[in-house]
Design an enzyme around this catalytic site. Structure first.
Site, PDB file in Angstrom:
ATOM      1  CD  GLN A  51      -2.790  -1.045   2.522  1.00  0.00           C
ATOM      2  OE1 GLN A  51      -2.472  -0.366   3.476  1.00  0.00           O
ATOM      3  NE2 GLN A  51      -3.872  -1.800   2.523  1.00  0.00           N
ATOM      4  CD  GLU A 118       4.771   4.336   4.706  1.00  0.00           C
ATOM      5  OE1 GLU A 118       5.557   3.428   5.038  1.00  0.00           O
ATOM      6  OE2 GLU A 118       3.936   4.202   3.791  1.00  0.00           O
ATOM      7  CG  HIS A 233       1.387  -3.219   9.833  1.00  0.00           C
ATOM      8  ND1 HIS A 233       0.524  -2.272  10.343  1.00  0.00           N
ATOM      9  CD2 HIS A 233       2.076  -2.609   8.845  1.00  0.00           C
ATOM     10  CE1 HIS A 233       0.696  -1.138   9.674  1.00  0.00           C
ATOM     11  NE2 HIS A 233       1.631  -1.316   8.764  1.00  0.00           N
ATOM     12  NE  ARG A 278       5.486  -1.108   9.575  1.00  0.00           N
ATOM     13  CZ  ARG A 278       5.546  -1.466   8.313  1.00  0.00           C
ATOM     14  NH1 ARG A 278       6.107  -2.612   7.978  1.00  0.00           N
ATOM     15  NH2 ARG A 278       5.040  -0.712   7.390  1.00  0.00           N
ATOM     16  CG  HIS A 337       3.218  -6.314   7.650  1.00  0.00           C
ATOM     17  ND1 HIS A 337       2.208  -6.331   6.713  1.00  0.00           N
ATOM     18  CD2 HIS A 337       4.057  -5.318   7.280  1.00  0.00           C
ATOM     19  CE1 HIS A 337       2.422  -5.375   5.819  1.00  0.00           C
ATOM     20  NE2 HIS A 337       3.557  -4.759   6.131  1.00  0.00           N
ATOM     21  NE  ARG A 372       9.236  -4.429   6.188  1.00  0.00           N
ATOM     22  CZ  ARG A 372       8.224  -3.891   5.500  1.00  0.00           C
ATOM     23  NH1 ARG A 372       8.472  -3.106   4.461  1.00  0.00           N
ATOM     24  NH2 ARG A 372       6.984  -4.142   5.826  1.00  0.00           N
ATOM     25  CG  LEU A 378       7.382  -2.733  -1.995  1.00  0.00           C
ATOM     26  CD1 LEU A 378       6.323  -1.708  -2.400  1.00  0.00           C
ATOM     27  CD2 LEU A 378       7.089  -4.063  -2.679  1.00  0.00           C
TER      28      LEU A 378
HETATM   29  C1  LIG Z   1      -0.666  -5.903   2.754  1.00  0.00           C
HETATM   30  C2  LIG Z   1       0.798  -5.603   2.592  1.00  0.00           C
HETATM   31  C3  LIG Z   1       1.218  -4.294   2.419  1.00  0.00           C
HETATM   32  C4  LIG Z   1       2.568  -3.999   2.275  1.00  0.00           C
HETATM   33  N1  LIG Z   1       2.957  -2.704   2.041  1.00  0.00           N
HETATM   34  C5  LIG Z   1       4.290  -2.454   1.790  1.00  0.00           C
HETATM   35  C6  LIG Z   1       4.711  -1.138   1.425  1.00  0.00           C
HETATM   36  O1  LIG Z   1       3.915  -0.219   1.290  1.00  0.00           O
HETATM   37  N2  LIG Z   1       6.043  -0.944   1.212  1.00  0.00           N
HETATM   38  C7  LIG Z   1       6.979  -1.942   1.340  1.00  0.00           C
HETATM   39  O2  LIG Z   1       8.167  -1.696   1.136  1.00  0.00           O
HETATM   40  N3  LIG Z   1       6.586  -3.192   1.658  1.00  0.00           N
HETATM   41  C8  LIG Z   1       5.272  -3.463   1.875  1.00  0.00           C
HETATM   42  N4  LIG Z   1       4.882  -4.743   2.185  1.00  0.00           N
HETATM   43  C9  LIG Z   1       5.898  -5.804   2.165  1.00  0.00           C
HETATM   44  C10 LIG Z   1       6.248  -6.113   0.705  1.00  0.00           C
HETATM   45  O3  LIG Z   1       5.083  -6.050  -0.070  1.00  0.00           O
HETATM   46  C11 LIG Z   1       6.887  -7.475   0.551  1.00  0.00           C
HETATM   47  O4  LIG Z   1       7.912  -7.661   1.482  1.00  0.00           O
HETATM   48  C12 LIG Z   1       7.478  -7.598  -0.862  1.00  0.00           C
HETATM   49  O5  LIG Z   1       6.491  -7.320  -1.819  1.00  0.00           O
HETATM   50  C13 LIG Z   1       8.044  -8.970  -1.070  1.00  0.00           C
HETATM   51  O6  LIG Z   1       8.354  -9.095  -2.432  1.00  0.00           O
HETATM   52  P1  LIG Z   1       8.942 -10.473  -2.949  1.00  0.00           P
HETATM   53  O7  LIG Z   1       9.139 -10.325  -4.418  1.00  0.00           O
HETATM   54  O8  LIG Z   1      10.084 -10.863  -2.116  1.00  0.00           O
HETATM   55  O9  LIG Z   1       7.782 -11.528  -2.626  1.00  0.00           O
HETATM   56  P2  LIG Z   1       6.278 -11.601  -3.174  1.00  0.00           P
HETATM   57  O10 LIG Z   1       5.843 -10.344  -3.786  1.00  0.00           O
HETATM   58  O11 LIG Z   1       5.452 -12.154  -2.068  1.00  0.00           O
HETATM   59  O12 LIG Z   1       6.366 -12.674  -4.344  1.00  0.00           O
HETATM   60  C14 LIG Z   1       6.679 -14.022  -4.060  1.00  0.00           C
HETATM   61  C15 LIG Z   1       6.398 -14.855  -5.273  1.00  0.00           C
HETATM   62  O13 LIG Z   1       6.914 -16.169  -5.081  1.00  0.00           O
HETATM   63  C16 LIG Z   1       5.957 -17.112  -5.529  1.00  0.00           C
HETATM   64  N5  LIG Z   1       6.261 -18.382  -4.877  1.00  0.00           N
HETATM   65  C17 LIG Z   1       6.337 -18.656  -3.546  1.00  0.00           C
HETATM   66  N6  LIG Z   1       6.699 -19.944  -3.357  1.00  0.00           N
HETATM   67  C18 LIG Z   1       6.852 -20.488  -4.592  1.00  0.00           C
HETATM   68  C19 LIG Z   1       7.208 -21.781  -5.057  1.00  0.00           C
HETATM   69  N7  LIG Z   1       7.495 -22.783  -4.218  1.00  0.00           N
HETATM   70  N8  LIG Z   1       7.272 -22.003  -6.401  1.00  0.00           N
HETATM   71  C20 LIG Z   1       6.979 -20.995  -7.281  1.00  0.00           C
HETATM   72  N9  LIG Z   1       6.634 -19.753  -6.890  1.00  0.00           N
HETATM   73  C21 LIG Z   1       6.574 -19.497  -5.567  1.00  0.00           C
HETATM   74  C22 LIG Z   1       4.639 -16.459  -5.172  1.00  0.00           C
HETATM   75  O14 LIG Z   1       3.587 -17.046  -5.870  1.00  0.00           O
HETATM   76  C23 LIG Z   1       4.928 -15.030  -5.598  1.00  0.00           C
HETATM   77  O15 LIG Z   1       4.805 -14.892  -6.984  1.00  0.00           O
HETATM   78  C24 LIG Z   1       3.530  -5.045   2.329  1.00  0.00           C
HETATM   79  C25 LIG Z   1       3.106  -6.363   2.496  1.00  0.00           C
HETATM   80  C26 LIG Z   1       1.753  -6.654   2.620  1.00  0.00           C
HETATM   81  C27 LIG Z   1       1.325  -8.075   2.786  1.00  0.00           C
END
Ligand SMILES: Cc1cc2nc3c(=O)[nH]c(=O)nc-3n(C[C@H](O)[C@H](O)[C@H](O)COP(=O)(O)OP(=O)(O)OC[C@H]3O[C@@H](n4cnc5c(N)ncnc54)[C@H](O)[C@@H]3O)c2cc1C
Length: 513
Positions: A51, A118, A233, A278, A337, A372, A378
């Site tokens: 968000q 924030e 969170h 947090r 979170h 964090r 992100l």
């Molecule tokens: C509601 C919410 C709000 C947030 N707001 C913020 C924000 O404003 N700013 C910020 O910095 N962070 C925020 N965060 C945290 C941030 O969104 C995440 O830490 C970040 O997006 C993680 O990115 P990622 O690419 O590591 O993982 P993800 O975006 O979770 O992607 C993981 C991927 O791996 C895939 N996957 C998992 N296991 C397997 C498997 N075994 N085989 C194949 N595929 C698999 C999933 O399907 C997915 O595609 C928020 C989180 C949430 C839940």
């Protein structure tokens, strides 16, 4: 059924299609990569749900040094200063690059980035999109850019079930796709599988985020680090929905205050007040609720009728729960979170297994320390996705060995693990509850067909939390409230976690991992 074997010469296999996986793939272009997404691309990804936005020192009165100082302060003594410095310097360029990939961030009238404030940031430095839809916009742009890049093949509904390792080196990634098991022969794999919220009963994460990548790395023999540091969170919407809808910190950044049902603004006397880190706010809310009080976020005076346009996603979640944040306080409670720990990686994202890299939430880069800083996640994924890509470019190619097909493990189901982990490793922990969780988790991790991998990850969290007999950052022990002068980082392999569990079973007072 044994797996079909695919020999994608020179292709890197990336597990996960969130911001971390897609950025790594884009940064590796034109090198061929296969990006695995266990669901439709974008689904089950925390990135889509983000968000607030992305933190970077882009403001006229800001600097990477100030961003680094805020990150270090939130991390409560466990951040790695060199990693933080590198990250804070690289974050502005990472945002600019995402904009070049097509992400349409909110802009000022003059064309610069509109920057939000924030919690625990000393300056407005959060780049956002469509108000509170940063993640949705980011995924839209990254998916479009990846689909337009010929070297990237996105394989939807391909779930990684094992990293095949020989002599501590990656040999392949065993997956199950729509047509059955497929074993990708490769000497280079990246785990970008996101968080662990699905291991808890209450979390803001998609239910499918249950640490599968951590289990893949742990079963491959890789070391994991700081597993006990789980971020709760403070302000998830206090409604029955699962996952718990998030009310972003940005709402407090715009002046909303925390009150209990008597109207007492209980953060008034806490340093930083509503914008304290947090962990501090989550504990304050936890304590109020432990006394039987309900807690609310009151945005009426600060945001009022602008709520719908400034925070359309949160507004919609409130409306779905029958709440109008312009006219009534929003009920909130802490919810799992984010995971600061994860697959332990060196400076270039390389794990302790040769040919295995990790980035995004799955990685333990030592950036976040014990807690964090909001909106650093992100940005971290974008910055370290590029670092991992450069490291892969510079890594030697190893001859692919002959692989023999073997059956894929069954799909994982974390449901039996959730109540055990939630009881033991919540906002507040104590030795007795942690110790009680270890036997059941170790037994599931060794022998349950469907819960073994989730239980292995949960076991590593609990063993590390029991060994940390003090309180620091997000790890708060009721039986050890003191903070040490120089907290240490923790690191363990799955074998070490099993050994610690066995030692605790034979001597309940043993706890060191
Ligand atoms: C509601 C919410 C709000 C947030 N707001 C913020 C924000 O404003 N700013 C910020 O910095 N962070 C925020 N965060 C945290 C941030 O969104 C995440 O830490 C970040 O997006 C993680 O990115 P990622 O690419 O590591 O993982 P993800 O975006 O979770 O992607 C993981 C991927 O791996 C895939 N996957 C998992 N296991 C397997 C498997 N075994 N085989 C194949 N595929 C698999 C999933 O399907 C997915 O595609 C928020 C989180 C949430 C839940």
């Amino acid at each position: 059924m044994s797996a079909e074997i695919v020999w994608p010469r020179g292709r890197v296999v990336i597990v996960g299609a969130g911001v971390a996986g897609l950025m790594t793939a884009l940064e590796l272009a034109p090198r061929p990569v296969a990006v695995l997404s266990k669901g439709p691309v974008g689904a089950e990804s925390s990135t889509l749900w983000a968000q607030g936005g992305m933190a970077a020192a882009l403001g006229a009165n800001d600097s990477p040094a100030q961003h680094a100082a805020d990150t270090m302060a939130a991390g409560d003594g466990l951040c790695d200063a060199a990693v933080v410095d590198r990250f804070a310097r690289a974050a502005p360029a990472a945002i600019e690059k995402l904009a070049r990939f097509g992400a349409r961030f909110d802009r000022t009238n003059e064309g610069g980035f509109a920057l939000g404030l924030e919690a625990a940031h000393c300056r407005p430095r959060i780049v956002h999109a469509t108000g509170d839809g940063a993640g949705r916009e980011l995924m839209r742009a990254l998916i479009a850019a990846a689909r337009a890049t010929p070297s990237i093949e996105i394989l939807e509904r391909f779930e990684a079930r094992r990293i095949v390792v020989e002599d501590n080196s990656v040999r392949g990634v065993l997956t199950v796709g729509p047509g059955g098991p497929v074993l990708f022969a490769t000497d280079k794999a990246v785990i970008a599988s996101g968080g662990i919220g699905g291991l808890f009963e209450e979390s803001t994460n998609p239910l499918g985020s249950f640490g599968q990548g951590l289990a893949l790395a742990a079963r491959a023999g890789a070391a994991l680090g700081d597993m006990e540091f789980v971020q709760f969170h403070p302000t998830a919407l206090d409604v029955a929905a699962r996952p718990t809808p998030l009310v972003s910190e940005a709402v407090r950044g715009e002046g909303a205050i925390l009150i209990d049902e008597t109207g007492d603004q209980f953060m008034r006397d806490v340093p930083g007040q509503e914008l304290a880190p947090r962990d501090v706010v989550a504990r304050a809310i936890w304590r109020r609720r432990a006394r039987g009080r309900r807690v609310f976020l009151d945005a009426r005076a600060a945001i009022g009728t602008h709520f719908e346009t400034r925070f359309p996603i949160i507004w919609a979640a409130c409306c779905a729960a029958g709440l109008d944040p312009a006219r009534e306080p929003i009920p909130v409670r802490p919810s799992q979170h984010y995971h600061m720990g994860g697959i332990a990686v060196e400076g270039e994202g390389q794990s302790s297994v040769a040919g295995l890299w990790a980035c995004g939430e799955a990685a333990f880069t030592r950036l976040h320390g014990a807690n964090r800083l909001a909106s650093n996640s992100l940005s971290e994924a974008a910055v370290f996705g590029a670092i991992v890509a450069r490291s892969i470019e510079g890594a030697p190619t190893r001859a692919l060995k002959r692989l023999s097909a073997f059956p894929a493990p069954p799909p994982s189901d974390p449901s039996v693990v959730r109540p055990i982990l939630s009881r033991a490793a919540g906002v507040m922990r104590d030795g007795e509850t942690l110790r009680a969780a270890i036997g059941p988790l170790a037994s599931l991790a060794r022998s349950s067909p469907s819960a073994a991998d989730p239980a292995a990850v949960a076991l590593m969290i609990v063993v590390a939390a029991l060994a940390r007999d003090h309180s620091v950052g997000a790890h708060c022990r009721l039986d050890f409230p003191e903070r040490p002068a120089a907290p240490r980082r923790s690191r363990m392999t799955l074998d070490e976690a099993f050994a610690a569990a066995a030692a605790i079973a034979s001597d309940p007072l043993a706890s060191r991992a």
